[in-house]
Design an enzyme around this catalytic site. Structure first.
Site, PDB file in Angstrom:
ATOM      1  N   ASP A 159       0.780  -1.239   0.000  1.00 25.18           N
ATOM      2  CA  ASP A 159       0.000   0.000   0.000  1.00 25.18           C
ATOM      3  C   ASP A 159       0.813   1.291   0.000  1.00 25.18           C
ATOM      4  OD1 ASP A 159      -1.691  -2.100   0.500  1.00 25.18           O
ATOM      5  OD2 ASP A 159      -2.694  -1.194   2.213  1.00 25.18           O
ATOM      6  N   GLU A 389       2.173  -9.443  11.757  1.00 24.86           N
ATOM      7  CA  GLU A 389       1.924  -9.072  10.358  1.00 24.86           C
ATOM      8  C   GLU A 389       3.240  -8.735   9.641  1.00 24.86           C
ATOM      9  OE1 GLU A 389      -0.719  -5.735  10.121  1.00 24.86           O
ATOM     10  OE2 GLU A 389      -1.066  -5.962   7.966  1.00 24.86           O
TER      11      GLU A 389
HETATM   12  C1  DGY Z   1      -5.588  -2.183   4.335  1.00 28.80           C
HETATM   13  O1  DGY Z   1      -6.753  -1.901   4.600  1.00 28.80           O
HETATM   14  O2  DGY Z   1      -4.627  -1.835   5.007  1.00 28.80           O
HETATM   15  C2  DGY Z   1      -5.328  -3.069   3.182  1.00 28.80           C
HETATM   16  O3  DGY Z   1      -3.991  -3.229   2.935  1.00 28.80           O
HETATM   17  C3  DGY Z   1      -6.072  -2.634   1.955  1.00 28.80           C
HETATM   18  O4  DGY Z   1      -6.480  -3.823   1.425  1.00 28.80           O
END
Ligand code: DGY
Length: 415
Positions: A159, A389
């Site tokens: 992201d 994560e």
């Molecule tokens: C989030 O919401 O952080 C995700 O990576 C988008 O799918």
């Protein structure tokens, strides 16, 4: 409990019937690439459940072949943006973008490992047309100059990677209405994308929605148009694995078409080489320039089987310098880059699934020392810090969500 027992328990705890959520509250729906990795984890102790994961994922596939990045099987108040915001008009409701197409390759890995081959063959027959349609969507709706394009950073899975900053901040901020993030109520802000990045993510979502997520019309108008080195490498590998899967069933009707797709993507791959960085990178199709930022995804062309010997030599030199700069491999951003932040999501932390993909590619090319270092570091991090994560590459601390499904799955399948 041993780590392996804990990993199984995490998958069971995050299991919602026939699909697995990535992490409780933080990600309460079915995510595309998370789910594919989860299937591999399930496959180590429950093959039927592993195939179900793929079947449920493909229940959200759009008629045009797109496999959404989120499938909203149920409602939840803990995540933004939810099904109402995306407003996909589909049943089940979904997001309007996809995610890195790991599906065919992970179906292949699952198929190879399955003990019950006759069940696996049956499942393959059902899945193959859906996988083919998914690849067709990429190759027709999202192809430009032979490369695969992406219209939103969420689609790349990475992201807030520094690669996107320039293109993302070009997106005009004409937000319709306010919004409230939920992630920062659950995770420390310093470990998540910034508020500025979120404003631009939402602005881009609103543009996509205003065009009904239609690739053909967005093609000319979308301000964020990138050929991501991650998606391009992952799809090239997936195309080859799709061909292999078809061969297992003796069905050759799409062989030539898939082979053509492979060679057209291979021919375009040189555009993704940055001579400035002496490494692979992503390409901005709005400015027609290669983005001079190296990330963990710069090493995914090994996984795609697309690296020539002379390029490999340069890339391994890079990898070697990174190995000396951090305590644990593989940081998501070049640790020498001025934007490197060891705690912030994709601006530095280590992600187990990227480690798995990159190490797989390195091993297949015979670079076992580098592959083993990545594999052993991932094992150490998970065993010391738990199924987090992501991890800080400088001190190894666990970050982001806990009891994370794909960390558990990666551990079961790979480590
Ligand atoms: C989030 O919401 O952080 C995700 O990576 C988008 O799918």
């Amino acid at each position: 409990m041993t780590p392996r027992e804990q990993a199984r328990q995490i998958l069971k705890d995050n299991c919602h019937g026939t699909y697995t959520i990535p992490a409780k509250d933080l990600y309460p729906f079915q995510w595309n690439w998370d789910s594919c990795f989860c299937a591999l984890g399930w496959g180590t102790f429950d093959e039927v459940r592993a195939w179900q994961e793929f079947d449920t994922l493909f229940s959200g596939q759009w008629k045009n072949g797109m496999l959404p990045h989120i499938i909203f099987h149920k409602e939840s108040e803990t995540y933004f943006p939810n099904a109402d915001i995306w407003n996909s008009q589909t049943n089940p409701p979904t997001s309007g973008i996809s995610q890195p197409p790991v599906a065919s390759t992970l179906v292949k890995f699952l198929y190879e490992r399955c003990k019950d081959k006759s069940e696996a063959k049956k499942r393959l027959h059902t899945l193959l047309p859906k996988l083919f349609l998914y690849h067709s969507w990429y190759h027709t709706h999202r192809c430009e100059n032979g490369l695969i394009t992406t219209y939103h950073p969420w689609e790349t899975g990475r992201d807030n990677s520094a690669e996107w900053d320039e293109a993302l901040f070009r997106v005009p901020l004409k937000l319709k209405g306010g919004f409230e993030r939920r992630d920062t109520a659950l995770i420390e802000e310093t470990e998540r994308p910034t508020g500025k990045e979120y404003d631009h993510y939402v602005a881009l979502l609103q543009i996509l929605k205003s065009h009904d997520y239609d690739g053909q019309t967005l093609h000319n108008t979308i301000p964020f148009k990138i050929a991501d080195i991650g998606i391009n490498s992952i799809l090239l590998r997936a195309d080859k694995d799709l061909l292999w899967l078809y061969q297992q069933t003796g069905d050759t009707k799409y062989s030539d078409q898939i082979k053509n797709r492979i060679s057209s993507l291979e021919n375009a791959f040189d555009l993704l080489w940055s001579s400035e960085c002496e490494n692979y990178g992503s390409y901005d199709l709005r400015t027609n320039t290669i983005i001079p930022v190296e990330t963990a995804a710069s090493f995914l062309p090994f996984y795609a089987g697309a690296v020539s010997d002379d390029k490999a030599e340069k890339m391994l030199k890079k990898l070697h310098s990174w190995e000396k700069q951090v305590k644990f491999m593989l940081p998501s951003l070049d640790p020498f880059h001025h934007k490197f932040e060891p705690k912030r999501y994709w601006k530095g932390p280590i992600w187990p699934i990227i480690n798995f993909l990159v190490a797989t590619g390195l091993k297949e090319h015979g670079y076992t020392d580098h592959a083993n270092r990545i594999q052993e570091d991932t094992r150490k991090l998970i065993e010391q810090e738990g199924f987090r994560e992501y991890f800080n590459p400088l001190n190894g601390l666990g970050l982001g969500g806990s009891n994370f499904s794909w960390a558990a799955a990666t551990y079961l399948f790979w480590l």
